[in-house]
Design a protein around this motif. Structure first.
Motif, PDB file in Angstrom:
ATOM      1  N   SER A  18       0.828  -1.209   0.000  1.00 10.60           N
ATOM      2  CA  SER A  18       0.000   0.000   0.000  1.00 10.60           C
ATOM      3  C   SER A  18       0.859   1.254   0.000  1.00 10.60           C
ATOM      4  O   SER A  18       1.942   1.279   0.590  1.00 10.60           O
ATOM      5  CB  SER A  18      -0.911   0.016   1.236  1.00 10.60           C
ATOM      6  OG  SER A  18      -0.133   0.093   2.424  1.00 10.60           O
ATOM      7  N   THR A  78      -0.591   4.857   0.857  1.00  9.22           N
ATOM      8  CA  THR A  78      -1.918   5.354   1.204  1.00  9.22           C
ATOM      9  C   THR A  78      -1.983   6.844   1.504  1.00  9.22           C
ATOM     10  O   THR A  78      -1.037   7.442   2.023  1.00  9.22           O
ATOM     11  CB  THR A  78      -2.469   4.588   2.431  1.00  9.22           C
ATOM     12  OG1 THR A  78      -1.526   4.683   3.507  1.00  9.22           O
ATOM     13  CG2 THR A  78      -2.714   3.134   2.086  1.00  9.22           C
ATOM     14  N   LYS A  81      -8.256   9.954  -5.971  1.00  9.46           N
ATOM     15  CA  LYS A  81      -8.925   9.251  -7.070  1.00  9.46           C
ATOM     16  C   LYS A  81      -7.929   8.849  -8.148  1.00  9.46           C
ATOM     17  O   LYS A  81      -7.942   7.706  -8.636  1.00  9.46           O
ATOM     18  CB  LYS A  81     -10.007  10.137  -7.676  1.00  9.46           C
ATOM     19  CG  LYS A  81     -10.706   9.484  -8.875  1.00  9.46           C
ATOM     20  CD  LYS A  81     -11.116  10.495  -9.907  1.00  9.46           C
ATOM     21  CE  LYS A  81     -11.583   9.797 -11.170  1.00  9.46           C
ATOM     22  NZ  LYS A  81     -12.013  10.760 -12.200  1.00  9.46           N
ATOM     23  N   THR A  96      -5.770   5.959  -6.985  1.00 12.23           N
ATOM     24  CA  THR A  96      -6.567   4.729  -6.945  1.00 12.23           C
ATOM     25  C   THR A  96      -6.872   4.230  -8.349  1.00 12.23           C
ATOM     26  O   THR A  96      -6.777   3.029  -8.647  1.00 12.23           O
ATOM     27  CB  THR A  96      -7.878   4.985  -6.176  1.00 12.23           C
ATOM     28  OG1 THR A  96      -7.567   5.501  -4.877  1.00 12.23           O
ATOM     29  CG2 THR A  96      -8.689   3.700  -6.024  1.00 12.23           C
ATOM     30  N   ARG A  98      -2.886  -0.997  -2.340  1.00 12.59           N
ATOM     31  CA  ARG A  98      -3.939  -0.200  -1.701  1.00 12.59           C
ATOM     32  C   ARG A  98      -3.513   1.263  -1.661  1.00 12.59           C
ATOM     33  O   ARG A  98      -2.345   1.572  -1.427  1.00 12.59           O
ATOM     34  CB  ARG A  98      -4.232  -0.738  -0.297  1.00 12.59           C
ATOM     35  CG  ARG A  98      -4.726  -2.186  -0.337  1.00 12.59           C
ATOM     36  CD  ARG A  98      -4.897  -2.798   1.044  1.00 12.59           C
ATOM     37  NE  ARG A  98      -5.190  -4.214   0.916  1.00 12.59           N
ATOM     38  CZ  ARG A  98      -6.411  -4.721   0.784  1.00 12.59           C
ATOM     39  NH1 ARG A  98      -7.466  -3.921   0.801  1.00 12.59           N
ATOM     40  NH2 ARG A  98      -6.594  -6.024   0.655  1.00 12.59           N
ATOM     41  N   THR A  99      -4.473   2.140  -1.851  1.00  9.48           N
ATOM     42  CA  THR A  99      -4.164   3.568  -1.991  1.00  9.48           C
ATOM     43  C   THR A  99      -4.876   4.446  -0.962  1.00  9.48           C
ATOM     44  O   THR A  99      -4.534   5.616  -0.814  1.00  9.48           O
ATOM     45  CB  THR A  99      -4.568   4.054  -3.391  1.00  9.48           C
ATOM     46  OG1 THR A  99      -5.947   3.737  -3.607  1.00  9.48           O
ATOM     47  CG2 THR A  99      -3.728   3.386  -4.467  1.00  9.48           C
ATOM     48  N   ILE A 100      -5.859   3.885  -0.276  1.00  7.52           N
ATOM     49  CA  ILE A 100      -6.659   4.675   0.671  1.00  7.52           C
ATOM     50  C   ILE A 100      -6.458   4.114   2.068  1.00  7.52           C
ATOM     51  O   ILE A 100      -6.809   2.967   2.352  1.00  7.52           O
ATOM     52  CB  ILE A 100      -8.152   4.647   0.291  1.00  7.52           C
ATOM     53  CG1 ILE A 100      -8.345   5.173  -1.138  1.00  7.52           C
ATOM     54  CG2 ILE A 100      -8.969   5.466   1.283  1.00  7.52           C
ATOM     55  CD1 ILE A 100      -9.737   4.965  -1.681  1.00  7.52           C
ATOM     56  N   VAL A 150     -12.914   0.313  -5.170  1.00  7.28           N
ATOM     57  CA  VAL A 150     -12.426   1.204  -4.107  1.00  7.28           C
ATOM     58  C   VAL A 150     -12.207   0.418  -2.823  1.00  7.28           C
ATOM     59  O   VAL A 150     -11.175   0.574  -2.147  1.00  7.28           O
ATOM     60  CB  VAL A 150     -13.421   2.362  -3.868  1.00  7.28           C
ATOM     61  CG1 VAL A 150     -12.950   3.224  -2.695  1.00  7.28           C
ATOM     62  CG2 VAL A 150     -13.572   3.207  -5.119  1.00  7.28           C
ATOM     63  N   ARG A 159      -9.056  -1.351  -2.383  1.00 10.74           N
ATOM     64  CA  ARG A 159      -7.858  -0.510  -2.224  1.00 10.74           C
ATOM     65  C   ARG A 159      -7.847   0.229  -0.883  1.00 10.74           C
ATOM     66  O   ARG A 159      -7.098   1.185  -0.700  1.00 10.74           O
ATOM     67  CB  ARG A 159      -7.759   0.503  -3.369  1.00 10.74           C
ATOM     68  CG  ARG A 159      -6.950  -0.053  -4.522  1.00 10.74           C
ATOM     69  CD  ARG A 159      -7.798  -0.539  -5.612  1.00 10.74           C
ATOM     70  NE  ARG A 159      -7.032  -1.312  -6.603  1.00 10.74           N
ATOM     71  CZ  ARG A 159      -7.596  -2.263  -7.334  1.00 10.74           C
ATOM     72  NH1 ARG A 159      -8.870  -2.564  -7.182  1.00 10.74           N
ATOM     73  NH2 ARG A 159      -6.888  -2.942  -8.207  1.00 10.74           N
TER      74      ARG A 159
END
Length: 717
Positions: free
Chosen positions: A200, A202, A227, A230, A241-243, A285, A288
């Motif tokens: 990730s 994040t 956004k 992601t 994972r980005t969030i 989403v 992620r």
């Protein structure tokens, strides 16, 4: 003559041994309490307002809906996989805060050969903000994490490390887009596809603002960037994972388990809504999103908290019509910084052990155990090894990877899980009614709710109702208190500035022209199209500050709030110990306390032992006579000879009316500056003892921090 007992061929145990009921047990307990209220003595109320009973039975779980669920199914409270950790264990993570890429690379390579299987990197504040070192200032560059700007130092950072083999986790602040693009450029140079990488990078803007008190850009700008990051992973078919949604700030500020759960999931809902509103598919989403929870020392509460998190997330995603298979939650647990101590720091190893144990039992996907010296020094090979081996031992020797949902069937844990989930859901609904999580942050609801609990915890630690072993109880007065050490930030700053300035001017003029052209294109682009241009700019040699400023060319719209107060309870006791050390530097000795132990051993011992433990919390030297004094004259003489600044009278309430006036008079007449303390607090005698000259009273439940602080002030002035 022999005595023979004839047994029936088929004994009826149910008939011969009646099974006692809960009411039978309670009746017997109430008799043993001899009139003391059952609820007062045996019911414990937690900070979460949950009442813990002394015994739980099957009746306490009969209404629980998830009781018969299987691991790998339904709400995943029993684990995301049917096989538990059998198919793959949790990620054994280590968090690094090395400032320079070359130092971090050395530490990573060393640890990856010794049990580490997950890489976690913290970034310093300038890098999180998208500011290059030469645009920042001394004291900020490298503080708390890695300072990095371009693709060349990424090559240094991951030299000889195969990123396809290990998950990489980076918490990149309010927006990970600039760093995510740098990482994408670096992997492209290595000809590694993002789809073959895991981990990730994040963004967590709410965590950032609660930690630092500000966001440098508008939420619209920030969520647009999240956004794009992601979307890049979705289009690359990458599991990265980005969030991020972190509960560490709440945990480290003293929040309850209910508050941490509710605030985390209120945040997750808003992040999810922002991404859906920007056209991303809800399932993509959700895949992620990464959840991080702090793991405290209340063993069963932490198990129940993480299990409740799975229930809550499942219920939320049901409302979004997310299929069951996609409702799994990825949880990264981190042992808490809140209860770490600078004094007697090796006890931190024990704290981390029980915290890690509870996290694994609850079924985390990844776990970071904080090195024992994190509060006062940069973790070294040894402290990192101990932290890492804590997890390895729990796997290899305790075999926690061999049991699927070990908490299953515990009446207490199952009941506590259900109560936490229910209470957190109610708070979640309350936040929703006030307009959502960011509104709750802006109107200081979150701050005030956490502050109330933190203050209550602080009082309990000060009064020793809550215990920090080695700090507010069982302190070692002979221990040399270590002064916290900081890295040489000035040297780090000089090295980073020198490098980035050379980096900017290196290469051909055409290269610089290409970079400037690409930066202008990024500044003019407000769509996903900027992603590819930014990656190319990094490959050409652009620095993170240049790319970030181009992405954010619209300008700053700063948002400010009052941040959470992250403070360890141990700090107030550490301040006392430092004050005692400073007193020693001035006078040549630590503050001295003489115990005037009056009468036979059984008369004074309990209060003398209590007094010694009380004053040792402040680092005082306690003079404890080997025998009790037969008369007040002897006690006064010895007390004066001891040259102790504080004399504490230790005996019983019945003897105090006779003893106290004589001892106080004998000492104050010859040495009026001496401070007289009485061990005990006989309510009907207090005023008379004050008139006699007693300065302070110590007793079970007294505010240790307040009393010792006041005494230090008196003897220092």
């Amino acid at each position: 003559m022999s005595l023979q007992i004839k047994l029936e061929e088929k004994p009826d145990l149910k008939k011969d041994f009646r099974i006692p009921t809960f009411d039978d047990w309670k009746k017997q307990v109430e008799e043993d309490l001899k009139g003391e209220p059952f609820e007062k003595k045996l019911i414990t109320k937690t900070y979460e307002a949950i009442e813990l009973k002394p015994i739980y039975t099957s009746d306490d779980i009969k209404e629980i809906p998830f009781l018969n669920n299987f691991s790998g199914f339904d709400n995943f409270v029993r684990g995301a996989k049917a096989s538990g950790y059998h198919s793959s264990i949790w990620e054994i993570a280590q968090e690094y805060s090395n400032a320079l890429p070359e130092d971090l690379n050395e530490a990573l390579r060393y640890d990856l050969e010794r049990g580490l299987n997950s890489i976690n990197i913290s970034l310093d504040l300038p890098t999180q903000l998208g500011i290059d070192a030469d645009q920042s200032k001394t004291g900020e560059v490298g503080k708390g994490g890695l300072s990095i700007s371009g693709i060349r130092k990424m090559q240094v950072l991951f030299d000889t490390i195969d990123l396809r083999e290990y998950p990489l986790h980076i918490e990149a602040g309010f927006s990970a887009l600039p760093f995510t693009l740098l990482y994408a450029a670096f992997t492209r140079e290595l000809r590694i596809s993002l789809m073959n990488l895991k981990g990730s990078i994040t963004s967590d803007p709410y965590d950032f603002i609660l930690r630092h008190g500000f966001l440098p850009y508008s939420l619209k700008q920030i969520f647009d960037e999240i956004k794009f990051a992601t979307q890049m992973m979705i289009r690359s078919n990458s599991p990265m994972r980005t969030i991020g949604i972190s509960g560490m700030n709440y945990n480290n500020a003293g929040a309850t388990a209910v508050q941490e759960l509710a605030f985390v999931f209120a945040t997750a809902i808003e992040y999810l809504e922002e991404m859906i509103n920007r056209g991303l598919a809800v399932e993509e989403v959700v895949r992620r999103m990464k959840f991080t929870f702090g793991i405290g020392s209340f063993y069963f509460m932490e198990i129940a908290k993480l299990r409740a998190a799975k229930l809550i997330w499942n219920n939320i995603l049901k409302l979004y019509n997310v299929p069951e298979e996609s409702r799994k939650i990825y949880i990264h647990g981190k042992t808490s910084f809140y209860n770490q101590t600078l004094i007697d720091p090796y006890v931190n190893i024990l704290r981390a052990t029980t915290e890690a144990f509870s996290a694994i039992v609850a079924g985390v996907d990844a776990l970071t155990t904080i090195p024992f010296n994190s509060t006062f020094d940069s973790p070294d090979d040894f402290s990192r090894r101990v932290a890492r081996n804590t997890q390895i031992i729990l796997k290899e020797e305790s075999h926690l990877d061999q049991v699927i949902d070990p908490a299953a069937g515990s009446f207490f844990v199952e009941n506590l899980t259900a109560q936490l989930a229910e209470s957190s859901w109610k708070l979640l609904q309350q936040i929703d009614e006030m307009g959502g999580m960011f509104k709750a942050i802006q109107n200081e609801f979150v701050l005030n709710e956490v502050k109330k609990i933190a203050e209550a915890r602080k009082i309990d630690y000060a009064k020793r109702k809550s215990v920090l072993v080695g700090t507010n109880m069982y302190a070692n007065p002979e221990e040399e208190v270590v002064e916290p050490r900081q890295p040489d930030y000035e040297d780090i700053y000089k090295k980073r500035v020198e490098y980035i300035q050379k980096y900017r001017i290196s290469g051909e003029d055409q290269k610089h022209k290409n970079i400037l052209d690409k930066l202008q294109i990024i500044a003019d682009t407000k769509s996903y199209d900027l992603v590819e241009t930014a990656i190319e700019a990094y490959i050409d040699g652009a620095a993170i500050g240049e790319v970030a400023s181009s992405i954010r060319s619209a300008g700053k719209e700063e948002i400010r709030i009052q941040p959470l107060d992250v403070q360890r309870p141990a700090e107030m006791f550490e301040e006392l110990r430092f004050a005692s050390e400073n007193y020693k530097k001035k006078t040549g000795h630590k503050p001295k306390v003489f115990l005037a132990t009056m009468g036979p051993l059984k008369q004074y011992k309990a209060r003398a032992d209590f007094s010694r433990g009380f004053f040792e919390v402040g680092g005082f030297e306690v003079i404890y006579p080997s025998n009790g004094f037969a008369n007040t004259d002897e006690a006064v003489t010895k007390a004066l000879v001891s040259e102790a600044e504080i004399i504490t009278i230790c005996s019983t309430d019945d003897t105090y009316p006779e003893l106290v006036p004589e001892i106080v008079k004998g000492i104050k007449t010859k040495s009026p500056q001496r401070i007289i303390v009485l061990a005990g607090c006989p309510k009907d005698q207090i005023e008379e003892h004050k008139k006699s000259g007693v300065d302070e009273f110590i007793y079970l439940g007294a505010d240790v921090q307040k009393v010792i602080s006041a005494l230090l002030n008196k003897i220092s002035n």
